[in-house]
Design an enzyme around this catalytic site. Structure first.
Site, PDB file in Angstrom:
ATOM      1  N   GLY A  33      43.435 -45.369  79.812  1.00 27.44           N
ATOM      2  CA  GLY A  33      42.198 -45.950  79.290  1.00 27.44           C
ATOM      3  C   GLY A  33      41.119 -46.048  80.348  1.00 27.44           C
ATOM      4  N   GLY A  88      45.506 -51.294  80.869  1.00 29.35           N
ATOM      5  CA  GLY A  88      44.478 -51.962  80.080  1.00 29.35           C
ATOM      6  C   GLY A  88      45.056 -52.554  78.804  1.00 29.35           C
ATOM      7  CE  LYS A 106      49.117 -51.050  77.256  1.00 29.98           C
ATOM      8  NZ  LYS A 106      47.793 -50.434  77.445  1.00 29.98           N
ATOM      9  N   GLY A 109      44.430 -45.992  72.720  1.00 26.09           N
ATOM     10  CA  GLY A 109      44.418 -44.593  73.125  1.00 26.09           C
ATOM     11  C   GLY A 109      45.690 -43.864  72.707  1.00 26.09           C
ATOM     12  CD  GLU A 115      49.106 -47.429  77.415  1.00 19.91           C
ATOM     13  OE1 GLU A 115      48.022 -47.190  77.947  1.00 19.91           O
ATOM     14  OE2 GLU A 115      49.195 -47.986  76.308  1.00 19.91           O
TER      15      GLU A 115
HETATM   16  C1  5RP Z   1      45.860 -46.883  75.509  1.00 17.41           C
HETATM   17  C2  5RP Z   1      45.698 -48.331  75.757  1.00 17.41           C
HETATM   18  C3  5RP Z   1      44.549 -48.722  76.619  1.00 17.41           C
HETATM   19  O1  5RP Z   1      45.039 -49.362  77.758  1.00 17.41           O
HETATM   20  C4  5RP Z   1      43.662 -49.637  75.826  1.00 17.41           C
HETATM   21  O2  5RP Z   1      43.196 -48.931  74.677  1.00 17.41           O
HETATM   22  C5  5RP Z   1      42.449 -50.118  76.644  1.00 17.41           C
HETATM   23  O3  5RP Z   1      41.625 -49.041  76.949  1.00 17.41           O
HETATM   24  P1  5RP Z   1      40.177 -49.238  77.584  1.00 17.41           P
HETATM   25  O4  5RP Z   1      40.407 -49.782  78.971  1.00 17.41           O
HETATM   26  O5  5RP Z   1      39.565 -47.879  77.560  1.00 17.41           O
HETATM   27  O6  5RP Z   1      39.426 -50.216  76.720  1.00 17.41           O
HETATM   28  O7  5RP Z   1      46.432 -49.165  75.314  1.00 17.41           O
HETATM   29  O8  5RP Z   1      46.888 -46.644  74.583  1.00 17.41           O
END
Ligand code: 5RP
Length: 235
Positions: A33, A88, A106, A109, A115
């Site tokens: 992310g 993130g 989470k 993405g 993760e």
């Molecule tokens: C991906 C995630 C990311 O960590 C989450 O979407 C946060 O992303 P960003 O820092 O771009 O807001 O879980 O699967």
């Protein structure tokens, strides 16, 4: 689904503060992310300056960025352990009086399966966020990664315990988002989630679910970047 909010400056402050926790010799989980990307870039600069670490990426995206900035990479099965993971979140419970303070959603993405594998394996899991991610209670749709053939039966099971699943559609491809693991994602709305741990257990038990985006009891600390500094939440 991603949140729209959060300035780049706030994300950068959080990411760079988290990178300061990394010590020489560490094996580091590299989350996915835009916020974690700031930590990965900071670690790349540290490596250039002589820091010796090995990174374990959690997605194609974080692997590409780590390669670009020169972080040596390894895999979970090639190490004895993970010292620290930085990642993130799409939503973070921010209520010291709540039993689920620090619980996360989470998977915005679609990288939550890898993760969770890496973040849960780490001795210390550091979350990086901006204020737009903080909430009194988790209420965003929960991403659920599903084996493609199973999506209708999984969706029925989720409806049976009060969820409203939506297949995540790709933006510049016809059809669904396909994860790095070749699966698809149901974003499941439950409204305000009273019992994240209980829901996490129920989702995990559905055949066909690879992983869901509820991370409960995993985070050790969250760095919340803002326009003028970084706040720390310890769990
Ligand atoms: C991906 C995630 C990311 O960590 C989450 O979407 C946060 O992303 P960003 O820092 O771009 O807001 O879980 O699967």
């Amino acid at each position: 689904m991603k949140t729209a909010g959060g300035s780049e400056a706030a994300k950068r402050r959080a990411g760079e503060r988290a990178a300061e926790e990394v010590e020489d010799g560490f094996v580091v989980g590299l989350g996915t992310g835009s916020t974690t990307a700031h930590a990965i870039r900071a670690l790349g600069r540290d490596v250039e300056a002589g820091l010796e670490i090995r990174g374990i990426p959690t997605s194609f995206q974080s692997r590409q960025l780590a390669l670009e900035v020169g972080i040596p990479l390894t895999t979970l099965d090639a190490v004895d352990g993970v010292d620290l993971a930085i990642d993130g979140a799409d939503q973070v419970v921010d209520d010291p009086d709540a039993g689920d303070d620090g619980a996360l959603i989470k998977g915005g993405g679609a990288a939550h399966a890898r993760e969770k594998l890496v973040d849960a394996a780490a001795d210390r899991f550091v979350v990086v966020a901006d204020p737009s991610k903080l909430a009194g209670r988790l209420e965003r749709p929960v991403p659920v990664e599903v084996v493609p053939d199973a999506h209708t039966v999984v969706a029925d099971r989720i409806r049976a315990f009060g969820g409203e699943p939506t297949l995540r559609e790709a933006v510049e491809k016809d059809g669904p988002v396909v994860t790095d693991n070749g699966n698809i994602v149901l974003d499941c709305a439950f409204g305000a989630i009273e019992d994240p741990d209980g829901l996490a257990g129920s989702l995990s038990q559905i055949p066909g679910v690879l992983e869901h985006g509820l991370f409960v009891g995993l985070a050790d600390v969250t760095y919340v970047g803002s326009e003028d500094g970084v706040e720390r939440r310890v769990y």
